[in-house]
Write a protein that holds these residues in place. Structure first.
Motif, PDB file in Angstrom:
ATOM      1  N   PHE A 200       0.822  -1.206   0.000  1.00 50.28           N
ATOM      2  CA  PHE A 200       0.000   0.000   0.000  1.00 50.28           C
ATOM      3  C   PHE A 200       0.862   1.265   0.000  1.00 50.28           C
ATOM      4  CE2 PHE A 200      -2.327   3.257   2.482  1.00 50.28           C
ATOM      5  CZ  PHE A 200      -3.397   3.443   1.624  1.00 50.28           C
ATOM      6  N   LEU A 201       1.879   1.295   0.857  1.00 54.02           N
ATOM      7  CA  LEU A 201       2.758   2.464   0.913  1.00 54.02           C
ATOM      8  C   LEU A 201       3.477   2.674  -0.411  1.00 54.02           C
ATOM      9  CD1 LEU A 201       4.309   2.032   4.488  1.00 54.02           C
ATOM     10  CD2 LEU A 201       2.540   3.666   3.787  1.00 54.02           C
ATOM     11  N   ALA A 202       3.948   1.578  -1.014  1.00 50.53           N
ATOM     12  CA  ALA A 202       4.635   1.686  -2.306  1.00 50.53           C
ATOM     13  C   ALA A 202       3.691   2.213  -3.385  1.00 50.53           C
ATOM     14  CB  ALA A 202       5.194   0.321  -2.705  1.00 50.53           C
ATOM     15  N   ALA A 203       2.439   1.761  -3.369  1.00 52.94           N
ATOM     16  CA  ALA A 203       1.468   2.210  -4.369  1.00 52.94           C
ATOM     17  C   ALA A 203       1.123   3.681  -4.182  1.00 52.94           C
ATOM     18  CB  ALA A 203       0.206   1.352  -4.283  1.00 52.94           C
ATOM     19  N   CYS A 204       1.029   4.127  -2.911  1.00 58.94           N
ATOM     20  CA  CYS A 204       0.736   5.546  -2.649  1.00 58.94           C
ATOM     21  C   CYS A 204       1.884   6.428  -3.134  1.00 58.94           C
ATOM     22  CB  CYS A 204       0.496   5.767  -1.164  1.00 58.94           C
ATOM     23  SG  CYS A 204      -1.101   5.168  -0.564  1.00 58.94           S
ATOM     24  N   VAL A 205       3.116   6.022  -2.831  1.00 56.34           N
ATOM     25  CA  VAL A 205       4.279   6.793  -3.259  1.00 56.34           C
ATOM     26  C   VAL A 205       4.361   6.832  -4.780  1.00 56.34           C
ATOM     27  CG1 VAL A 205       6.804   6.876  -3.276  1.00 56.34           C
ATOM     28  CG2 VAL A 205       5.584   6.370  -1.155  1.00 56.34           C
ATOM     29  N   GLY A 206       4.018   5.713  -5.410  1.00 56.64           N
ATOM     30  CA  GLY A 206       4.086   5.645  -6.870  1.00 56.64           C
ATOM     31  C   GLY A 206       2.882   6.220  -7.579  1.00 56.64           C
ATOM     32  N   GLY A 207       1.869   6.645  -6.823  1.00 55.98           N
ATOM     33  CA  GLY A 207       0.672   7.225  -7.432  1.00 55.98           C
ATOM     34  C   GLY A 207      -0.150   6.228  -8.225  1.00 55.98           C
ATOM     35  N   GLU A 208      -0.117   4.949  -7.819  1.00 59.18           N
ATOM     36  CA  GLU A 208      -0.811   3.892  -8.550  1.00 59.18           C
ATOM     37  C   GLU A 208      -2.236   3.737  -8.025  1.00 59.18           C
ATOM     38  OE1 GLU A 208       1.738   0.329  -9.136  1.00 59.18           O
ATOM     39  OE2 GLU A 208       3.171   1.453  -7.918  1.00 59.18           O
ATOM     40  N   LEU A 209      -3.153   4.473  -8.592  1.00 55.76           N
ATOM     41  CA  LEU A 209      -4.538   4.493  -8.126  1.00 55.76           C
ATOM     42  C   LEU A 209      -5.159   3.099  -8.138  1.00 55.76           C
ATOM     43  CD1 LEU A 209      -7.070   6.029  -7.222  1.00 55.76           C
ATOM     44  CD2 LEU A 209      -7.595   6.420  -9.648  1.00 55.76           C
ATOM     45  N   GLY A 210      -4.941   2.342  -9.214  1.00 55.98           N
ATOM     46  CA  GLY A 210      -5.540   1.018  -9.323  1.00 55.98           C
ATOM     47  C   GLY A 210      -5.089   0.080  -8.213  1.00 55.98           C
ATOM     48  N   VAL A 211      -3.804   0.085  -7.934  1.00 53.49           N
ATOM     49  CA  VAL A 211      -3.270  -0.792  -6.883  1.00 53.49           C
ATOM     50  C   VAL A 211      -3.782  -0.366  -5.516  1.00 53.49           C
ATOM     51  CG1 VAL A 211      -1.178  -1.661  -5.765  1.00 53.49           C
ATOM     52  CG2 VAL A 211      -1.208  -1.270  -8.242  1.00 53.49           C
ATOM     53  N   VAL A 212      -3.810   0.945  -5.269  1.00 58.75           N
ATOM     54  CA  VAL A 212      -4.333   1.449  -4.003  1.00 58.75           C
ATOM     55  C   VAL A 212      -5.777   0.999  -3.816  1.00 58.75           C
ATOM     56  CG1 VAL A 212      -4.974   3.518  -2.712  1.00 58.75           C
ATOM     57  CG2 VAL A 212      -2.787   3.439  -3.914  1.00 58.75           C
ATOM     58  N   MET A 213      -6.581   1.102  -4.869  1.00 62.87           N
ATOM     59  CA  MET A 213      -7.987   0.703  -4.801  1.00 62.87           C
ATOM     60  C   MET A 213      -8.124  -0.781  -4.473  1.00 62.87           C
ATOM     61  SD  MET A 213     -10.369   3.142  -5.629  1.00 62.87           S
ATOM     62  CE  MET A 213     -11.646   2.279  -6.539  1.00 62.87           C
ATOM     63  N   GLU A 214      -7.271  -1.602  -5.083  1.00 61.86           N
ATOM     64  CA  GLU A 214      -7.347  -3.045  -4.850  1.00 61.86           C
ATOM     65  C   GLU A 214      -7.032  -3.415  -3.408  1.00 61.86           C
ATOM     66  OE1 GLU A 214      -4.765  -4.982  -7.561  1.00 61.86           O
ATOM     67  OE2 GLU A 214      -5.905  -4.427  -9.353  1.00 61.86           O
ATOM     68  N   LEU A 215      -6.214  -2.626  -2.757  1.00 61.85           N
ATOM     69  CA  LEU A 215      -5.789  -2.937  -1.394  1.00 61.85           C
ATOM     70  C   LEU A 215      -6.740  -2.377  -0.330  1.00 61.85           C
ATOM     71  CD1 LEU A 215      -1.956  -2.303  -1.798  1.00 61.85           C
ATOM     72  CD2 LEU A 215      -3.080  -4.517  -1.474  1.00 61.85           C
ATOM     73  N   LEU A 216      -7.705  -1.578  -0.743  1.00 65.03           N
ATOM     74  CA  LEU A 216      -8.646  -0.986   0.199  1.00 65.03           C
ATOM     75  C   LEU A 216      -9.938  -1.789   0.255  1.00 65.03           C
ATOM     76  CD1 LEU A 216      -8.280   2.787  -0.768  1.00 65.03           C
ATOM     77  CD2 LEU A 216      -7.322   1.657   1.246  1.00 65.03           C
ATOM     78  N   ALA A 217     -10.449  -2.018   1.457  1.00 67.73           N
ATOM     79  CA  ALA A 217     -11.764  -2.637   1.606  1.00 67.73           C
ATOM     80  C   ALA A 217     -12.826  -1.657   1.100  1.00 67.73           C
ATOM     81  CB  ALA A 217     -12.017  -2.974   3.072  1.00 67.73           C
ATOM     82  N   PRO A 218     -13.932  -2.160   0.576  1.00 70.16           N
ATOM     83  CA  PRO A 218     -14.962  -1.257   0.046  1.00 70.16           C
ATOM     84  C   PRO A 218     -15.450  -0.229   1.052  1.00 70.16           C
ATOM     85  CG  PRO A 218     -15.408  -3.522  -0.620  1.00 70.16           C
ATOM     86  CD  PRO A 218     -14.279  -3.582   0.372  1.00 70.16           C
TER      87      PRO A 218
END
Length: 295
Positions: free
Chosen positions: A181-199
């Motif tokens: 999650f931290l890596a995706a936030c730093v990289g600005g990867e919206l799709g990956v961040v979304m996948e790691l979040l509960a609805p």
């Protein structure tokens, strides 16, 4: 007293801080309470047969005295109020976070729930459910009848269980999801961040009116993802993310131009992030040190 009062107190210090911090939610106040307890302990002239119980009783009552004024201050607080964080290096145990049960009891999520208890309920819950003191001893500490303490304990436990459901997850899964999650936030990867979040994920951010933060909880995976990536973009390129253990949970310390700017903690269940706690109030970060950095 004929005994080494300093040695006895130092042996109890970790537990005393743990009681005070869980009751007050602030590191500075907890340290002040422990110091006040030391002053009182050092002045005792009679023999104390059970020093651990005596000191726990002293700290509990000192903390109760502070809770009244703290509640008034929080009525005027700007935005969500979160406890001050306890930050250590990843996988390094702190003296107030020992084992799964104690780690759960000091998590930011649990401390937020404890804030909704009355001061007496909070004291009873901490002493009974966290540290295992018998009802009779708690009754003596609080100058209440044992039956009244048992009633307070039942009410507090029921309240906490209703608002703090337990999620089965392993420390390994918590760390894996947090790192991704931290890596995706730093990289600005919206799709990956979304996948790691509960609805139904929720973010609480505490700026205390001193730093930018959402004035209300942000809910829902898409809203949370866009909010977090927006915060990351605003920091530009002059920030660094340092993995850390925050109140017994995986999290991070964010520095901006080398100074501590943000502390975050995550609650993970079933491979997804359910809750995010973000502390940006500089008053609450004064004691935070970057894990692994000298000083």
């Amino acid at each position: 007293m004929g005994v080494d009062v300093t040695a006895i107190f130092e042996e109890q210090r970790g537990r005393l801080f743990g009681i005070a911090y869980r009751m007050l939610g602030t590191v500075a106040d907890a340290e002040d309470v422990v110091q006040d307890a030391w002053v009182r302990w050092s002045q005792v002239t009679a023999v104390v047969e059970m020093p651990g119980a005596y000191l726990a009783r002293t700290v509990t009552n000192l903390a109760l005295n502070r809770l009244g004024s703290a509640a008034v201050q929080r009525e005027w607080y700007v935005g969500p109020w979160l406890p001050e964080p306890l930050v250590t290096a990843p996988d390094v145990a702190d003296e107030v976070v020992e084992g799964e049960a104690l780690a759960e009891s000091v998590s930011l999520a649990m401390l937020v729930v404890l804030e909704t208890l009355s001061p007496l309920e909070r004291a009873v819950f901490v002493l009974r459910e966290v540290f295992g003191y018998p009802h009779a001893e708690i009754a003596l500490a609080l100058d209440r009848s044992e039956s009244a303490v048992r009633q307070l304990a039942r009410r507090a436990k029921s309240h906490v269980q209703a608002r703090r459901p337990r999620f089965g997850t392993t420390p390994e899964e918590q760390h894996r999801v947090t790192e991704e999650f931290l890596a995706a936030c730093v990289g600005g990867e919206l799709g990956v961040v979304m996948e790691l979040l509960a609805p139904d994920v929720t973010v609480w951010s505490d700026g205390g009116g001193r730093n930018s933060a959402a004035l209300r909880p942000v809910r829902g995976a898409e809203n949370v993802a866009r909010f977090l990536l927006g915060v990351t973009r605003k920091l530009g390129s002059q920030f660094m993310v340092h993995p850390a253990t925050v109140n017994g949970r995986p999290g991070a310390v964010v520095t901006f131009h080398g100074l501590v700017n943000t502390v975050s903690s995550l609650e993970v269940a079933d491979g997804r992030i359910r809750e995010v706690y973000i502390l940006r109030n500089p008053d609450k970060l004064q004691h935070v040190r970057v894990p692994g950095r000298p000083g």
